[in-house]
Scaffold this motif. Structure first.
Motif, mmCIF file in Angstrom:
data_model
loop_
_atom_site.group_PDB
_atom_site.id
_atom_site.type_symbol
_atom_site.label_atom_id
_atom_site.label_comp_id
_atom_site.label_asym_id
_atom_site.label_seq_id
_atom_site.Cartn_x
_atom_site.Cartn_y
_atom_site.Cartn_z
ATOM 1 N N GLU A 78 32.109 19.639 15.228
ATOM 2 C CA GLU A 78 32.322 21.089 15.159
ATOM 3 C C GLU A 78 33.806 21.431 15.216
ATOM 4 N N ALA A 79 34.524 20.795 16.118
ATOM 5 C CA ALA A 79 35.962 21.049 16.217
ATOM 6 C C ALA A 79 36.677 20.612 14.942
ATOM 7 N N TYR A 80 36.225 19.517 14.358
ATOM 8 C CA TYR A 80 36.830 18.994 13.126
ATOM 9 C C TYR A 80 36.606 19.964 11.969
ATOM 10 N N LEU A 81 35.395 20.493 11.852
ATOM 11 C CA LEU A 81 35.093 21.447 10.784
ATOM 12 C C LEU A 81 35.959 22.704 10.901
ATOM 13 N N GLN A 82 36.184 23.146 12.105
ATOM 14 C CA GLN A 82 37.037 24.314 12.300
ATOM 15 C C GLN A 82 38.474 24.039 11.877
ATOM 16 N N GLU A 83 38.934 22.823 12.112
ATOM 17 C CA GLU A 83 40.269 22.441 11.664
ATOM 18 C C GLU A 83 40.349 22.410 10.137
ATOM 19 N N MET A 84 39.310 21.914 9.489
ATOM 20 C CA MET A 84 39.289 21.886 8.026
ATOM 21 C C MET A 84 39.269 23.296 7.441
ATOM 22 N N GLN A 85 38.569 24.197 8.118
ATOM 23 C CA GLN A 85 38.557 25.608 7.695
ATOM 24 C C GLN A 85 39.966 26.189 7.800
ATOM 25 N N ARG A 86 40.648 25.883 8.888
ATOM 26 C CA ARG A 86 42.007 26.387 9.079
ATOM 27 C C ARG A 86 42.947 25.855 8.000
ATOM 28 N N ILE A 87 42.811 24.587 7.689
ATOM 29 C CA ILE A 87 43.673 23.961 6.684
ATOM 30 C C ILE A 87 43.383 24.506 5.291
ATOM 31 N N GLY A 88 42.104 24.795 5.033
ATOM 32 C CA GLY A 88 41.737 25.344 3.730
ATOM 33 C C GLY A 88 41.435 24.294 2.684
ATOM 34 N N VAL A 89 40.729 23.226 3.074
ATOM 35 C CA VAL A 89 40.343 22.205 2.098
ATOM 36 C C VAL A 89 39.301 22.784 1.147
ATOM 37 N N ASP A 90 39.087 22.098 0.020
ATOM 38 C CA ASP A 90 38.279 22.675 -1.054
ATOM 39 C C ASP A 90 36.798 22.361 -0.959
ATOM 40 N N SER A 91 36.438 21.312 -0.252
ATOM 41 C CA SER A 91 35.022 20.979 -0.121
ATOM 42 C C SER A 91 34.814 19.999 1.020
ATOM 43 N N LEU A 92 33.569 19.954 1.506
ATOM 44 C CA LEU A 92 33.149 19.001 2.530
ATOM 45 C C LEU A 92 32.035 18.137 1.951
ATOM 46 N N LEU A 93 32.185 16.805 2.046
ATOM 47 C CA LEU A 93 31.144 15.889 1.624
ATOM 48 C C LEU A 93 30.226 15.615 2.805
ATOM 49 N N PHE A 94 28.921 15.866 2.632
ATOM 50 C CA PHE A 94 27.992 15.680 3.749
ATOM 51 C C PHE A 94 26.748 14.941 3.282
ATOM 52 N N GLY A 95 26.085 14.276 4.221
ATOM 53 C CA GLY A 95 24.795 13.675 3.972
ATOM 54 C C GLY A 95 23.780 14.075 5.018
ATOM 55 N N ASP A 96 24.271 14.472 6.187
ATOM 56 C CA ASP A 96 23.432 14.791 7.343
ATOM 57 C C ASP A 96 23.227 16.308 7.439
ATOM 58 N N PRO A 97 21.979 16.778 7.564
ATOM 59 C CA PRO A 97 21.735 18.216 7.730
ATOM 60 C C PRO A 97 22.455 18.816 8.934
ATOM 61 N N ALA A 98 22.846 17.982 9.889
ATOM 62 C CA ALA A 98 23.596 18.492 11.039
ATOM 63 C C ALA A 98 24.879 19.171 10.590
ATOM 64 N N VAL A 99 25.474 18.686 9.512
ATOM 65 C CA VAL A 99 26.691 19.304 8.991
ATOM 66 C C VAL A 99 26.388 20.691 8.448
ATOM 67 N N VAL A 100 25.282 20.830 7.734
ATOM 68 C CA VAL A 100 24.892 22.131 7.195
ATOM 69 C C VAL A 100 24.667 23.131 8.328
ATOM 70 N N MET A 101 23.980 22.700 9.376
ATOM 71 C CA MET A 101 23.720 23.579 10.515
ATOM 72 C C MET A 101 25.013 23.990 11.199
ATOM 73 N N ALA A 102 25.918 23.035 11.379
ATOM 74 C CA ALA A 102 27.197 23.337 12.028
ATOM 75 C C ALA A 102 28.017 24.296 11.182
#
Length: 310
Positions: A78-102
């Motif tokens: 969760e903390a990592y995703l917030q950092e990526m949002q701050r940085i403004g990356v263009d996409s997140l690669l996911f395989g686990d539904p936990a990422v979608v929920m977060a």
């Protein structure tokens, strides 16, 4: 037809710069605690630095959060995703539904690419995850060309296909190498063996050597050959495949730069000058890759022209 994106896997900030010069359109970054089988380790500060460089060039940054997450890693995710949002990356690669929920709970606005490794095998799955927010599907490496084309024909979502590099055959969460060396009573660093690029499983019957390494996600075993379809791209071009990936894991940075420049030539020849221009140079492009190919890694076309045997 629109040009497909040329996607690469850099090893460092300097490698990013070289790959931009070679013609890459997009980059997969991340660190092993969140992403699987990355060519290089980029901490948050390095992702931020690389993103600034890549965006300045008008290109894209995709961050891998496609690890197999156990409960003890979710808070850090969760903390990592917030950092990526701050940085403004263009996409997140996911395989686990936990990422979608977060992503939903944290109101992250970064687009998602569904990347579940071996199980992305049909267009129902692509559409299912597309309805749940995934912009793109990263298809399994074990699909034939006909299967890839059928999936593309039956979805409106973006499709990514690997066209070059190693493919993973096996992963275990267990530290198989570490356990083996402990059994042999040999003191070795168990934390991350990825930097040792000369570890192989030997198959004497087939005379194959399978690259193997261990990191915090477990043990990874790769195919004995490198996939290369630089001279077989026409059908993928005509089908409108959105992204062609060069996976540089366990290869040298110079090798990946050269291969990227050659695929850039192939794509530009076809889309800027026509199919005949591509047909005229494709054999030469393949030969140039053969000239720099490591002796232990022969080239083949992966599963593009053969069926998977289970």
């Amino acid at each position: 037809m629109k040009k497909p994106e040329l996607l690469v896997t850099p090893q460092s900030i300097e490698h990013v710069k070289a790959l931009l010069q070679a013609g890459a359109d997009a980059f997969v970054l991340g660190e092993q605690q969140f992403g699987l089988r990355l060519a290089g380790e980029f901490n948050v500060a390095q992702v931020e630095e690389a993103t600034a460089i890549i965006h300045e060039a008008g290109k894209k940054v995709y961050v891998a959060v496609n690890a197999v997450f156990h409960n003890d890693r979710l808070e850090a995710l969760e903390a990592y995703l917030q950092e990526m949002q701050r940085i403004g990356v263009d996409s997140l690669l996911f395989g686990d539904p936990a990422v979608v929920m977060a992503v939903r709970e944290l109101e992250i606005t970064i687009p998602l690419h569904w990347s579940p490794e071996t199980i992305a095998t049909n267009w129902f799955q692509v559409n299912y995850w597309g309805e749940r927010g995934s912009k793109r599907a990263v298809l399994a490496r074990e699909l034939s060309l006909d299967e890839v084309l059928e999936i593309k024909e039956n979805t409106e979502h973006e499709i990514e296909v690997q066209v070059h590099g190693m493919t993973c055959m096996f992963q275990s969460k267990r530290s198989l190498l570490g356990n083996y060396f402990l059994y042999r009573d040999q003191a070795m660093e168990i934390e991350n063996r990825k930097e040792n690029k000369n570890m192989f499983l030997h198959d004497k019957e087939r005379k194959n050597k399978y690259p193997i390494y261990e990191d915090i996600n477990g043990t990874h075993i790769f195919s004995p050959n490198d996939m290369c379809v630089i001279d077989e791209l026409t059908d993928l071009f005509e089908a409108g495949i959105d992204s062609l990936k060069i996976d540089g894991v366990l290869h040298t940075s110079d090798y990946v730069v050269k291969v990227t420049s050659l695929y850039r030539q192939a794509i530009d020849a076809f889309f800027d000058q026509g199919e005949e221009a591509y047909e005229a140079i494709k054999d030469s492009l393949f030969q140039q890759i053969e000239e720099i190919q490591p002796a232990l890694r022969p080239l083949d076309t992966g599963f593009i022209f053969k069926e998977t045997v289970y």
